[in-house]
Design an enzyme around this catalytic site. Sequence first.
Site, mmCIF file in Angstrom:
data_model
loop_
_atom_site.group_PDB
_atom_site.id
_atom_site.type_symbol
_atom_site.label_atom_id
_atom_site.label_comp_id
_atom_site.label_asym_id
_atom_site.label_seq_id
_atom_site.Cartn_x
_atom_site.Cartn_y
_atom_site.Cartn_z
ATOM 1 N N VAL A 297 0.871 -1.170 0.000
ATOM 2 C CA VAL A 297 0.000 0.000 0.000
ATOM 3 C C VAL A 297 0.905 1.216 0.000
ATOM 4 O O VAL A 297 1.819 1.315 0.824
ATOM 5 C CB VAL A 297 -0.874 0.019 1.276
ATOM 6 C CG1 VAL A 297 -1.819 1.203 1.260
ATOM 7 C CG2 VAL A 297 -1.637 -1.281 1.422
ATOM 8 N N CYS A 298 0.684 2.152 -0.892
ATOM 9 C CA CYS A 298 1.539 3.335 -0.968
ATOM 10 C C CYS A 298 1.395 4.174 0.295
ATOM 11 O O CYS A 298 0.285 4.559 0.679
ATOM 12 C CB CYS A 298 1.179 4.185 -2.174
ATOM 13 S SG CYS A 298 2.008 5.783 -2.121
ATOM 14 N N ILE A 299 2.523 4.489 0.914
ATOM 15 C CA ILE A 299 2.485 5.213 2.188
ATOM 16 C C ILE A 299 1.925 6.624 2.026
ATOM 17 O O ILE A 299 1.137 7.085 2.857
ATOM 18 C CB ILE A 299 3.877 5.225 2.863
ATOM 19 C CG1 ILE A 299 3.752 5.798 4.273
ATOM 20 C CG2 ILE A 299 4.906 5.990 2.054
ATOM 21 C CD1 ILE A 299 4.936 5.509 5.160
#
Lengths: 133, 98, 118
Positions: free
Chosen positions: C76-78
Site C-alpha cells: 500500500v503506498c504510504i
Amino acid sequence: MSDDIKKIMFTVRNAPHGTIYVYEGLEVKLIMAAYDADISVVFMDDGVYALKQGQNTDELGIKGFEKTYGVFVDYEIENVFVDKQSMEDRGMTADDLLVIGEDEDTEAPIKPKVVDASEIAAMMAEQHNIMSF
Amino acid sequence: MLHTVNKSPFQNSTLESCQRFINKGDVLLLIEDGVYGAVAGSVKSAIVEGAIKSGTEVYALSSDLKARAITNLIDGVQITDYAGFVDFVEKHKTHSWL
Amino acid sequence: MKLAVCIYEGPYNHEASDSAYHFIKAAIDKGHEIRGIFFYHDGVYNVTKLMEPPQDDRHIANRWSELGATGIDIVVCIAAAKRRGIVDDVLVDNVRISGLGQLTMMAIEADRMVTFGD
C-alpha cells in the site's frame, strides 16, 4: 549495461484538479526519476489540460503542480510528449503549454514535445511497461 | 500491444480515442463498463465496427457481458474470460486506458 | 512470467478491485508469478480491516489478505495511505505499507504490469 535500463512510459489522460489522479501521478514520476529507468511521459486526451500554463489553484485551497512540472528537466524527466490531436481538439496550441525546464547552456525554456498519435503508438510498442497516471 | 478499455462509450471518449493509438496486430479488450462498446445496434457501435474493419482483434470479457445482460454483440467481437485476459497479457505489453 | 498489478480505486465502489482480483487468480492458476500488487490513489482503502461488508457479500480486504498469505507481496503506498487515514494499525494481515520505490521496482522487475482503476 544500458541495455538493462527499462523503458517505462507514463500516460496522463485525466484533467487536473477535478480528481487527484494527475497530482498523485506526478508524485510517482518524481520518485521513479531517481531510479535507473528510461522514463517518458505522454499527455493525451484530457491530460493535455494538465499542461496548460497559468494554472492558479490558490482559491481552491489545493496545492497546484505547475511549478513542479517546471522542474521536470531538473529531475531528468526530459521525454515529455503531448498528443497533437488531443491538444487541437481542445482548442489548445503549443503556445498554451507550460514550461518543463530550461536549456542548461542557453537557458531557453523547454516545453513538452508535440507529437502525432502514430509516433506515440510506436513509442508505446517499445516500452517495458506503461503506467496509466 | 494489449489495450484494455473499461468505460462505456456513452460515458466518455476513451474507446474512440484509444483507436488512434492502436497498431496493426494489437488486441483491444473491453472490460467492466467498456463492454457496452461491443453492443450491436447502438449509436456508438461504429467505433468497434471500425476497429474490427481496420484489422484490430476486439474481445469482450464474458463475466462483464453476463453481468450486464449483453447478448447482442457486434459481428466480429470475440468473447474471452479471465484466463484469456491473462494469455493476452503474456503475449503483449499492456496499456490500461483508464 | 512475472506480473505486477496496480489497483487505483477503492473497494465496492468501483469494479477495479474485483477485476484485479479475478485477473490475479487466473494468472496464478496459469502458473504465473505475481511479482507484486500495489494499491494507489483510493485503492489504499482495499485493505483496511475496519470494513465490515454484509455476510452475503464478498469480503474484499480478507480476500487480499488471503492472497498475501500465499507469499505475494502486497504493498500500500504510504503517501496515498497517510493522506486517507490508512495506517499500519488498520491494515489486514499479509499486507504492508511502503513507498513508491516499491512500485518502481515492480514496474522494472515485472515482465508485465496491468493496472485496474477508473
